[in-house]
Design a protein around this motif. Structure first.
Motif, mmCIF file in Angstrom:
data_model
loop_
_atom_site.group_PDB
_atom_site.id
_atom_site.type_symbol
_atom_site.label_atom_id
_atom_site.label_comp_id
_atom_site.label_asym_id
_atom_site.label_seq_id
_atom_site.Cartn_x
_atom_site.Cartn_y
_atom_site.Cartn_z
ATOM 1 N N GLN A 17 0.834 -1.209 0.000
ATOM 2 C CA GLN A 17 0.000 0.000 0.000
ATOM 3 C C GLN A 17 0.867 1.256 0.000
ATOM 4 N N ILE A 20 2.005 1.661 -3.511
ATOM 5 C CA ILE A 20 0.915 2.147 -4.367
ATOM 6 C C ILE A 20 0.717 3.647 -4.170
ATOM 7 N N LYS A 24 1.276 6.480 -7.103
ATOM 8 C CA LYS A 24 0.218 7.425 -7.461
ATOM 9 C C LYS A 24 0.624 8.873 -7.205
ATOM 10 N N ILE A 31 -3.119 3.274 -10.880
ATOM 11 C CA ILE A 31 -3.001 1.836 -10.653
ATOM 12 C C ILE A 31 -4.118 1.109 -11.387
ATOM 13 N N SER A 34 -3.478 -4.868 -8.611
ATOM 14 C CA SER A 34 -2.457 -5.509 -7.788
ATOM 15 C C SER A 34 -2.482 -6.981 -8.146
ATOM 16 N N VAL A 42 2.298 -4.797 -8.696
ATOM 17 C CA VAL A 42 1.425 -3.678 -9.063
ATOM 18 C C VAL A 42 1.568 -3.406 -10.556
ATOM 19 N N THR A 44 0.353 -0.565 -13.530
ATOM 20 C CA THR A 44 -0.229 0.762 -13.746
ATOM 21 C C THR A 44 -0.984 0.792 -15.071
#
Length: 173
Positions: A17, A20, A24, A31, A34, A42, A44
């Motif tokens: 997290q 992420i 971002k 994103i 996951s 991850v 994108t």
């Protein structure tokens, strides 16, 4: 304390997290998903894949463990299984474009949260050219051994795309 999936999963989830949020907010990428398999963690919207790693011992050892294989032992002894029992994992079979190493409270870097972003192909080349020390990490809960390279954080930073003190300063390396 036994190192178990139940104990480590929340830590890994937090690291993912954090990565992420970093992707971002700092890298300005959206994103798409996951992924919970060996390919990447991850993805994108512009099709960049990231492998996220959170090494809990790095703050004490000043080294990163970059896994390349796992093996299953038939008995609980801390012995290495034969080489033909090692299954490729981590850096050996990732499909990621980048690795993101996530750190919390790294006393030697004086940070609350920081990241090292490194091109996966650069990391693989570094490993091939420098042959860092190979070591093992034992998971008693699953009766497995992880095989990996132990690489000093300073060396990783020297080949990284970015070393970032999140929300403070950005240092291109």
């Amino acid at each position: 304390m036994l190192e178990s999936f139940e104990n480590l999963k929340p830590i890994g989830d937090k690291g993912e997290q954090q990565a992420i949020d970093f992707i971002k907010k700092v890298l300005k990428q959206d994103i798409l998903s996951s992924n919970n398999n060996y390919k990447y963690d991850v993805l994108t919207t512009n099709n960049i894949k990231y492998e996220v790693k959170k090494d809990l011992k790095a703050q004490y050892t000043k080294n990163l463990f970059v896994e390349y294989g796992t093996g299953y032992d038939k008995n609980i002894k801390m012995t290495l299984p034969p080489i033909n029992n090692i299954k490729a994992s981590g850096i050996s079979n990732t499909e990621s474009n980048y690795y993101i190493f996530v750190f919390d409270n790294i006393y030697n870097l004086d940070l609350v949260e920081s990241f090292i972003l490194i091109d996966t192909s650069k990391l693989k080349s570094f490993i091939k050219e420098n042959e860092p020390r190979s070591t093992t990490h034992r998971n008693n809960f699953y009766n497995t051994t992880s095989y990996g390279y132990l690489i000093p954080i300073e060396q990783i930073k020297s080949i990284s795309t970015n070393y970032i003190k999140y929300n403070e300063i950005y240092i291109n390396v």
